[in-house]
Design a protein around this motif. Structure first.
Motif, PDB file in Angstrom:
ATOM      1  N   PRO A   1      48.631  33.072  57.404  1.00 49.24           N
ATOM      2  CA  PRO A   1      47.481  32.897  56.493  1.00 49.24           C
ATOM      3  C   PRO A   1      46.239  32.407  57.225  1.00 49.24           C
ATOM      4  CG  PRO A   1      48.984  31.060  56.266  1.00 49.24           C
ATOM      5  CD  PRO A   1      49.647  32.007  57.236  1.00 49.24           C
ATOM      6  N   VAL A   2      45.760  33.219  58.180  1.00 52.43           N
ATOM      7  CA  VAL A   2      44.659  32.786  59.038  1.00 52.43           C
ATOM      8  C   VAL A   2      43.322  32.724  58.295  1.00 52.43           C
ATOM      9  CG1 VAL A   2      45.764  33.535  61.177  1.00 52.43           C
ATOM     10  CG2 VAL A   2      44.342  35.144  59.884  1.00 52.43           C
ATOM     11  N   LEU A   3      43.238  33.350  57.121  1.00 54.11           N
ATOM     12  CA  LEU A   3      42.000  33.304  56.325  1.00 54.11           C
ATOM     13  C   LEU A   3      42.188  32.499  55.045  1.00 54.11           C
ATOM     14  CD1 LEU A   3      40.559  36.924  56.754  1.00 54.11           C
ATOM     15  CD2 LEU A   3      40.141  34.875  58.130  1.00 54.11           C
ATOM     16  N   LYS A   4      43.128  31.563  55.078  1.00 54.04           N
ATOM     17  CA  LYS A   4      43.373  30.713  53.908  1.00 54.04           C
ATOM     18  C   LYS A   4      42.088  30.001  53.494  1.00 54.04           C
ATOM     19  CE  LYS A   4      46.427  27.068  52.169  1.00 54.04           C
ATOM     20  NZ  LYS A   4      47.533  26.133  52.495  1.00 54.04           N
ATOM     21  N   GLY A   5      41.783  30.056  52.210  1.00 53.49           N
ATOM     22  CA  GLY A   5      40.578  29.403  51.685  1.00 53.49           C
ATOM     23  C   GLY A   5      39.317  30.233  51.808  1.00 53.49           C
ATOM     24  N   LYS A   6      39.405  31.400  52.433  1.00 53.51           N
ATOM     25  CA  LYS A   6      38.231  32.263  52.603  1.00 53.51           C
ATOM     26  C   LYS A   6      38.192  33.318  51.489  1.00 53.51           C
ATOM     27  CE  LYS A   6      36.929  30.426  56.558  1.00 53.51           C
ATOM     28  NZ  LYS A   6      36.872  31.182  57.823  1.00 53.51           N
ATOM     29  N   VAL A   7      36.972  33.705  51.090  1.00 54.22           N
ATOM     30  CA  VAL A   7      36.788  34.699  50.035  1.00 54.22           C
ATOM     31  C   VAL A   7      35.856  35.796  50.530  1.00 54.22           C
ATOM     32  CG1 VAL A   7      35.949  35.136  47.692  1.00 54.22           C
ATOM     33  CG2 VAL A   7      37.145  32.997  48.207  1.00 54.22           C
ATOM     34  N   LEU A   8      36.272  37.045  50.309  1.00 51.36           N
ATOM     35  CA  LEU A   8      35.457  38.213  50.610  1.00 51.36           C
ATOM     36  C   LEU A   8      34.826  38.721  49.324  1.00 51.36           C
ATOM     37  CD1 LEU A   8      34.633  40.555  52.620  1.00 51.36           C
ATOM     38  CD2 LEU A   8      36.657  41.771  51.743  1.00 51.36           C
ATOM     39  N   GLY A   9      33.499  38.799  49.275  1.00 48.51           N
ATOM     40  CA  GLY A   9      32.808  39.424  48.153  1.00 48.51           C
ATOM     41  C   GLY A   9      32.725  40.926  48.397  1.00 48.51           C
ATOM     42  N   MET A  10      33.111  41.719  47.397  1.00 43.48           N
ATOM     43  CA  MET A  10      33.131  43.178  47.540  1.00 43.48           C
ATOM     44  C   MET A  10      32.127  43.796  46.565  1.00 43.48           C
ATOM     45  SD  MET A  10      37.198  43.999  48.041  1.00 43.48           S
ATOM     46  CE  MET A  10      37.592  43.733  46.300  1.00 43.48           C
ATOM     47  N   VAL A  11      31.049  44.336  47.110  1.00 48.51           N
ATOM     48  CA  VAL A  11      29.960  44.901  46.316  1.00 48.51           C
ATOM     49  C   VAL A  11      30.078  46.420  46.338  1.00 48.51           C
ATOM     50  CG1 VAL A  11      27.458  45.116  46.092  1.00 48.51           C
ATOM     51  CG2 VAL A  11      28.460  42.946  46.875  1.00 48.51           C
ATOM     52  N   PHE A  12      30.234  47.009  45.169  1.00 46.63           N
ATOM     53  CA  PHE A  12      30.430  48.459  45.072  1.00 46.63           C
ATOM     54  C   PHE A  12      29.282  49.122  44.311  1.00 46.63           C
ATOM     55  CE2 PHE A  12      34.653  47.166  46.185  1.00 46.63           C
ATOM     56  CZ  PHE A  12      35.228  48.263  46.813  1.00 46.63           C
ATOM     57  N   GLN A  13      28.617  50.080  44.968  1.00 42.50           N
ATOM     58  CA  GLN A  13      27.763  51.039  44.268  1.00 42.50           C
ATOM     59  C   GLN A  13      28.547  52.314  43.977  1.00 42.50           C
ATOM     60  OE1 GLN A  13      24.364  51.533  46.904  1.00 42.50           O
ATOM     61  NE2 GLN A  13      23.122  50.161  45.637  1.00 42.50           N
ATOM     62  N   LYS A  14      29.467  52.661  44.887  1.00 37.37           N
ATOM     63  CA  LYS A  14      30.326  53.843  44.731  1.00 37.37           C
ATOM     64  C   LYS A  14      31.744  53.388  44.423  1.00 37.37           C
ATOM     65  CE  LYS A  14      28.172  57.183  47.892  1.00 37.37           C
ATOM     66  NZ  LYS A  14      28.452  58.097  49.024  1.00 37.37           N
ATOM     67  N   PRO A  15      32.431  54.017  43.487  1.00 38.84           N
ATOM     68  CA  PRO A  15      33.829  53.663  43.228  1.00 38.84           C
ATOM     69  C   PRO A  15      34.724  54.085  44.386  1.00 38.84           C
ATOM     70  CG  PRO A  15      33.218  55.617  41.974  1.00 38.84           C
ATOM     71  CD  PRO A  15      31.959  55.115  42.619  1.00 38.84           C
ATOM     72  N   SER A  16      35.891  53.452  44.495  1.00 42.30           N
ATOM     73  CA  SER A  16      36.807  53.779  45.576  1.00 42.30           C
ATOM     74  C   SER A  16      38.206  53.295  45.250  1.00 42.30           C
ATOM     75  CB  SER A  16      36.352  53.135  46.887  1.00 42.30           C
ATOM     76  OG  SER A  16      37.336  53.280  47.880  1.00 42.30           O
ATOM     77  N   LEU A  17      39.203  54.067  45.645  1.00 39.39           N
ATOM     78  CA  LEU A  17      40.594  53.632  45.595  1.00 39.39           C
ATOM     79  C   LEU A  17      40.949  52.875  46.863  1.00 39.39           C
ATOM     80  CD1 LEU A  17      43.559  53.640  44.550  1.00 39.39           C
ATOM     81  CD2 LEU A  17      43.780  55.920  45.597  1.00 39.39           C
ATOM     82  N   ARG A  18      40.838  53.545  48.015  1.00 38.16           N
ATOM     83  CA  ARG A  18      41.293  52.976  49.284  1.00 38.16           C
ATOM     84  C   ARG A  18      40.476  51.756  49.719  1.00 38.16           C
ATOM     85  NH1 ARG A  18      42.754  57.802  48.520  1.00 38.16           N
ATOM     86  NH2 ARG A  18      40.566  58.229  48.078  1.00 38.16           N
ATOM     87  N   THR A  19      39.156  51.841  49.601  1.00 39.90           N
ATOM     88  CA  THR A  19      38.321  50.730  50.072  1.00 39.90           C
ATOM     89  C   THR A  19      38.589  49.469  49.269  1.00 39.90           C
ATOM     90  OG1 THR A  19      36.599  52.251  50.846  1.00 39.90           O
ATOM     91  CG2 THR A  19      35.955  49.954  50.463  1.00 39.90           C
ATOM     92  N   ARG A  20      38.626  49.601  47.951  1.00 41.79           N
ATOM     93  CA  ARG A  20      38.834  48.399  47.138  1.00 41.79           C
ATOM     94  C   ARG A  20      40.218  47.800  47.358  1.00 41.79           C
ATOM     95  NH1 ARG A  20      38.486  47.232  40.575  1.00 41.79           N
ATOM     96  NH2 ARG A  20      39.238  45.095  40.773  1.00 41.79           N
ATOM     97  N   VAL A  21      41.254  48.621  47.263  1.00 37.13           N
ATOM     98  CA  VAL A  21      42.616  48.087  47.330  1.00 37.13           C
ATOM     99  C   VAL A  21      42.931  47.568  48.736  1.00 37.13           C
ATOM    100  CG1 VAL A  21      45.063  48.602  47.028  1.00 37.13           C
ATOM    101  CG2 VAL A  21      43.381  49.557  45.442  1.00 37.13           C
ATOM    102  N   SER A  22      42.497  48.284  49.763  1.00 36.93           N
ATOM    103  CA  SER A  22      42.838  47.860  51.121  1.00 36.93           C
ATOM    104  C   SER A  22      42.150  46.550  51.505  1.00 36.93           C
ATOM    105  CB  SER A  22      42.500  48.960  52.132  1.00 36.93           C
ATOM    106  OG  SER A  22      41.139  49.326  52.072  1.00 36.93           O
ATOM    107  N   PHE A  23      40.896  46.364  51.105  1.00 36.83           N
ATOM    108  CA  PHE A  23      40.226  45.090  51.408  1.00 36.83           C
ATOM    109  C   PHE A  23      40.804  43.952  50.570  1.00 36.83           C
ATOM    110  CE2 PHE A  23      36.689  47.347  53.556  1.00 36.83           C
ATOM    111  CZ  PHE A  23      36.575  46.525  54.662  1.00 36.83           C
ATOM    112  N   ASP A  24      41.068  44.222  49.303  1.00 39.52           N
ATOM    113  CA  ASP A  24      41.637  43.195  48.427  1.00 39.52           C
ATOM    114  C   ASP A  24      43.001  42.747  48.957  1.00 39.52           C
ATOM    115  OD1 ASP A  24      42.706  41.699  46.263  1.00 39.52           O
ATOM    116  OD2 ASP A  24      41.542  42.849  44.824  1.00 39.52           O
ATOM    117  N   MET A  25      43.875  43.711  49.247  1.00 37.05           N
ATOM    118  CA  MET A  25      45.213  43.369  49.730  1.00 37.05           C
ATOM    119  C   MET A  25      45.161  42.783  51.136  1.00 37.05           C
ATOM    120  SD  MET A  25      47.067  43.823  47.189  1.00 37.05           S
ATOM    121  CE  MET A  25      48.558  43.336  48.066  1.00 37.05           C
TER     122      MET A  25
END
Length: 306
Positions: free
Chosen positions: A37-61
């Motif tokens: 858990p090297v990024l424990k406590g860190k949050v990535l904000g994901m800003v989408f203008q275009k929808p996506s399956l792979r980009t959203r799920v892969s970054f979230d997971m």
């Protein structure tokens, strides 16, 4: 100094290889029981203008695997550059999250986010390039052939944002890059000029052709993408008349090396740029490639956020 991931062109060959080596290690670690858990406590904000399956799920997971979290922001919530200026969005989000990934139409929006944000910016796709996809592509090729050096990578179809990043990472890492596309659908000259400099440094060869059959001769990798990218829907009928000779099918693949692999960034329009027989056949690496978005992007996240 703040680090961003806006283009593979911004990174040296050694830096790119280091990221890919990290991706290999993180993937093995995940498959062996889980990532630390090297990024424990860190949050990535994901800003989408275009929808996506792979980009959203892969970054979230990816963030979850590394102990962090991801926050999805839809087009209607942000209105990047419309409801609120990009400079203001960048500075507001910088106070809430530890990094920002943005998937946008206009490449200038990525550059403006990077200018104004005080946290790292990751380009999840723009109309100019797609660096995260290129990292997954390179990882997939490395898993198959050991490295990119000396390989022949052929792209068939529209000279779009995916082609730009693939071209840049290929010649940065010592592969020869060939594209075959119809007239009026070339890679933009500015991106080609950058690639020529990289190829001069690495000894790679660049070829720009019209004939797809000539392009695939001795290819280790054949890559294709949709004929009509998101935002180009008004051109779809015109493109459907122009691109059929560039379909990746049994005949075209048979003209390449026996050990050729087929890549496609997805989503695929089966029966247009690629046939079912090729997408689901023995040469296809479409789904390992899609899964490698997760592992390649985890390397980028660790590089920027740890």
């Amino acid at each position: 100094m703040k680090k961003d991931f806006l283009a593979v062109a911004d990174y040296s060959p050694a830096e790119l290889q280091g990221l890919l080596d990290l991706a290999v290690r993180l993937k093995k670690e995940r498959m062996s029981g889980g990532n630390a858990p090297v990024l424990k406590g860190k949050v990535l904000g994901m800003v989408f203008q275009k929808p996506s399956l792979r980009t959203r799920v892969s970054f979230d997971m990816g963030m979850r695997h590394l102990g962090g979290d991801a926050l999805y922001l839809s087009p209607n919530e942000v209105g990047l550059g419309q409801r609120e200026s990009i400079a203001d969005v960048a500075r507001v989000l910088s106070g809430y999250v530890d990094a920002i990934m943005a998937r946008v139409f206009d490449h200038d929006h990525i550059l403006q986010l990077a200018k104004w944000a005080s946290v790292p910016i990751i380009n999840g796709l723009s109309d100019y390039n797609h660096p995260c996809q290129a990292m997954a592509d390179a990882l997939t090729i490395i898993e198959e052939f050991g490295s990119l050096k000396g390989l022949n990578i052929t792209y068939i179809g529209d000279g779009n944002n995916v082609a730009v990043s693939l071209m840049h990472i290929a010649v940065k890492l010592g592969a020869n890059f060939t594209i075959a596309n119809p007239e009026d659908y070339d890679i933009i000259p500015a991106a080609v000029d950058v690639a020529k400099k990289f190829a001069s440094d690495s000894g790679s060869k660049l070829s720009f052709l019209r004939d797809p059959h000539q392009a695939v001769k001795d290819a280790h990798v054949i890559y294709t993408d949709t004929w009509t990218s998101m935002g180009q829907e008004a051109e779809s009928k015109k493109r459907e008349l122009v691109f059929p000779p560039y379909q990746v099918n049994d005949r075209l693949v048979s003209e390449a090396r026996k050990d050729v692999i087929i890549l496609h960034c997805l989503p695929a329009h089966r029966g247009q740029e690629i046939t079912d027989a090729i997408a689901d056949g023995s040469h296809s690496r479409l789904f390992p490639q899609a899964h490698n978005r997760l592992h390649a992007q985890k390397a980028v996240l660790v590089h920027l956020m740890q």
